[in-house]
Design a protein around this motif. Structure first.
Motif, PDB file in Angstrom:
ATOM      1  N   GLU A  34      17.295 -76.038  54.502  1.00  0.00           N
ATOM      2  CA  GLU A  34      16.651 -74.949  55.235  1.00  0.00           C
ATOM      3  C   GLU A  34      17.207 -73.603  54.781  1.00  0.00           C
ATOM      4  N   VAL A  35      16.427 -72.584  55.009  1.00  0.00           N
ATOM      5  CA  VAL A  35      16.905 -71.217  54.798  1.00  0.00           C
ATOM      6  C   VAL A  35      16.693 -70.449  56.090  1.00  0.00           C
ATOM      7  N   GLU A  36      17.534 -69.439  56.260  1.00  0.00           N
ATOM      8  CA  GLU A  36      17.397 -68.607  57.461  1.00  0.00           C
ATOM      9  C   GLU A  36      16.533 -67.405  57.131  1.00  0.00           C
ATOM     10  N   VAL A  37      15.566 -67.146  57.965  1.00  0.00           N
ATOM     11  CA  VAL A  37      14.740 -65.950  57.785  1.00  0.00           C
ATOM     12  C   VAL A  37      14.778 -65.140  59.078  1.00  0.00           C
ATOM     13  N   LYS A  38      14.714 -63.827  58.875  1.00  0.00           N
ATOM     14  CA  LYS A  38      14.684 -62.939  60.040  1.00  0.00           C
ATOM     15  C   LYS A  38      13.226 -62.729  60.427  1.00  0.00           C
ATOM     16  N   GLN A  39      12.953 -62.960  61.679  1.00  0.00           N
ATOM     17  CA  GLN A  39      11.585 -62.779  62.161  1.00  0.00           C
ATOM     18  C   GLN A  39      11.621 -62.004  63.459  1.00  0.00           C
ATOM     19  N   LYS A  40      10.512 -61.385  63.753  1.00  0.00           N
ATOM     20  CA  LYS A  40      10.412 -60.712  65.048  1.00  0.00           C
ATOM     21  C   LYS A  40       9.711 -61.668  66.014  1.00  0.00           C
ATOM     22  N   GLU A  43       8.654 -60.684  71.694  1.00  0.00           N
ATOM     23  CA  GLU A  43       9.090 -59.453  72.367  1.00  0.00           C
ATOM     24  C   GLU A  43       9.467 -58.363  71.363  1.00  0.00           C
ATOM     25  N   GLY A  44       9.237 -58.638  70.095  1.00  0.00           N
ATOM     26  CA  GLY A  44       9.548 -57.632  69.072  1.00  0.00           C
ATOM     27  C   GLY A  44      11.001 -57.592  68.676  1.00  0.00           C
ATOM     28  N   LYS A  45      11.787 -58.532  69.204  1.00  0.00           N
ATOM     29  CA  LYS A  45      13.214 -58.596  68.866  1.00  0.00           C
ATOM     30  C   LYS A  45      13.401 -59.408  67.594  1.00  0.00           C
TER      31      LYS A  45
END
Lengths: 164, 368
Positions: A34-40, A43-45
């Motif tokens: 797996e890879v970590e991805v930043k997502q919103k 709630e937009g966080k």
């Protein structure tokens, strides 16, 4: 508490080359990357989410999380359970990321010939001198389970590595 | 004294000088399209009997394409010194493909003649014409000063040296002026025409051709294709032609050579004495000066020696020059120079004075 019981199953007799007494319903191991991805989120966080590395882009320098899930379905306890995972080609093991509850973690810098705990592994340089191996030198990781696995036991071991 | 004055750029050529250098070092990124498989195994015993080790599934990751290009200039600030009419002056740039696939680039020479305020190179001159050459093929001129472009492919981890070649215009050019050029490399897809962008694309890498995800990962350059948007698949760097006029320096000294009483032995500057004048011209500039003309007008108290003077031995100019000055040019030795005397006016011309060179001119006059 180790009872020695000889179990000779018909299946083993059909495979005379295998000297082991193979019982039905053994350990099953499944590897996930797996890879970590930043997502919103809704709630937009911004939140970090893990996604299947085989279905997304992985770039040089990015970190992949490898997790090996194991389950045991044998009737009698499994002992001396050792999970091995070579550090994949084109990847560098990231120091301190190997983990696994109830396991002793060791590393090899010589493709699995010899193992030692982190920081105690040696590697031979091009000039023949032995030196302490860095995490980047590790070629193999092994997790030795400290306790036998009983029927229905499950667990996981993990490590992270970076694409060269 | 006529120094070489200046005016600027006429022709601009973009030349690809070296191609596809090999990737350097062992730190090269894993090639795009590479499949990385991982398999774990487990060994165990049951009731004291070792069981056949079990392997996991193999999950395979495909390495995507990180597009990362860096353009640098190897010219030291403030850029190569140029003089008017100078031909084949070069600006040097290096394009480095820090990505992990072979990458095609659109190369543009961007003339920053106006509005340049943030460069280490300041000031500007106007480009009147420019011609782009790629691999020896010239395209049309660039009278409008628009960006010139060609394309080139650089292997993953490789570099490409690019030069902008120009001919300086005729004089006058302003001393200390600059003409700034940015070289921009903009990533193109394998088809060689479409701009590279984030998303799935065909990739040509050391691991072969595959379809993989492209991620733009370049930094911001001075004059990228999309201003203020990084990464945009492009990178750029500036260099400049720097006008440095050759301000020659000149000094003049005199010494008695011969007087009517003492002859050439300890001569004094008395009426009737012959004086020897020494004019030293030096060229501290970075390029050759040509047709350096020295003019000297004698005061009324002096009469030129228009015959064939005998020069003082210290100056070693035993070249017979009738009605002329003699000059020692470091690169050429002693020679008669110029058109000589016209009344009380001497004209002496040095055909070429190299950068850093000094010429010594001698002539004689008698005190009335």
């Amino acid at each position: 508490m180790r009872k020695i019981v000889q179990i000779v199953l018909a299946a083993a007799l059909l495979v005379p080359a295998a000297a082991w007494a193979q019982q039905k319903g053994g350990v099953v191991i499944r590897s996930v990357s797996e890879v970590e991805v930043k997502q919103k989120n809704a709630e937009g966080k911004e939140e970090v989410k893990r996604v299947d590395a085989t279905k997304t882009k992985v770039l040089p320098g990015e970190t992949v999380i490898f997790t090996n899930y194991y389950t045991y379905s044998g009737d009698k306890p499994a002992t001396n359970v050792v999970i091995k995972n070579p550090v994949p080609d084109h990847m560098i093991y990231l120091d301190g990321t190997a983990a696994g509850a109830g396991t002793r973690i060791e590393f090899s810098a010589d493709k699995g010939k010899t193992f030692g705990t982190a920081g105690k592994v040696t590697v031979r340089s091009a000039d023949g001198k032995e030196r302490r191996a860095a995490a980047a030198d590790y070629t193999n990781i092994r997790w030795t389970l400290e306790k036998p696995l009983n029927k229905g036991a499950k667990g996981s071991v993990t490590f992270r590595a970076k694409v060269k | 004294m006529n120094t070489r004055t200046a005016s600027i750029i006429v022709g601009l050529l973009l030349c690809l000088v070296t191609a596809l250098a090999a990737p350097q070092g062992a730190a090269a990124a894993t090639a795009a399209c590479t499949g990385i498989g991982n398999t774990a195994s487990v060994a165990y015993s049951v009731a004291g009997a070792a069981q056949t080790p079990v392997s996991s599934n193999t999950n395979t990751i495909t390495v995507g394409n990180k597009v990362d290009v860096v353009v640098t200039t190897t010219d030291a600030s403030p850029g190569p010194a140029v003089v008017p009419n100078q031909v084949d002056v070069l600006l040097h740039y290096t394009i480095t493909n820090n990505g992990n696939a072979n990458q095609r680039y659109q190369l543009s020479a961007v003339d920053l003649a106006t509005g340049v305020t943030t460069s280490v190179f300041v000031g500007n001159q106007t480009v009147t014409d420019a011609v782009l050459v790629s691999a020896g093929t010239a395209t049309t001129g660039d009278n409008a000063g628009a960006a010139l472009a060609t394309t080139a492919t650089v292997a993953a981890g490789g570099t490409l040296n690019v030069t902008i070649k120009a001919t300086m215009a005729a004089p006058p050019l302003t001393d200390g002026a600059y003409d700034v050029f940015a070289l921009r490399a903009r990533s193109l897809k394998v088809d060689g025409t479409t701009l590279e962008a984030n998303g799935s694309s065909t990739i040509d890498s050391a691991a072969g051709t595959c379809t993989a995800d492209v991620v733009l990962g370049d930094g911001a350059g001075t004059d990228d294709a999309v201003a203020g948007a990084s990464p945009d698949g492009s990178h750029s760097a500036r260099s400049a032609f720097h006008v440095v006029l050759n301000n020659l320096s000149v000094s003049k000294s005199s010494a008695p050579y011969n007087d009517p009483i003492n002859g050439t032995t300890s001569p004094k500057a008395i009426p009737g004495a012959t004086m020897e004048y020494t004019v030293v011209i030096s060229n501290p500039g970075g390029s050759s000066a040509t047709a350096v003309t020295v003019t000297d007008i004698l005061a009324g108290t002096l009469t030129p020696v228009t015959g064939t003077p005998t020069w003082s031995s210290t100056n070693g100019g035993n070249v017979p020059c009738t009605n002329q000055a003699v000059a020692n040019i470091a690169s050429g030795g002693w020679a008669c120079v110029g058109t000589g005397w016209a009344g009380s006016t001497l004209t002496a011309t040095i055909p070429t004075l190299l950068s850093g060179e000094t010429a010594t001119i001698l002539y004689q006059a008698t005190i009335n």
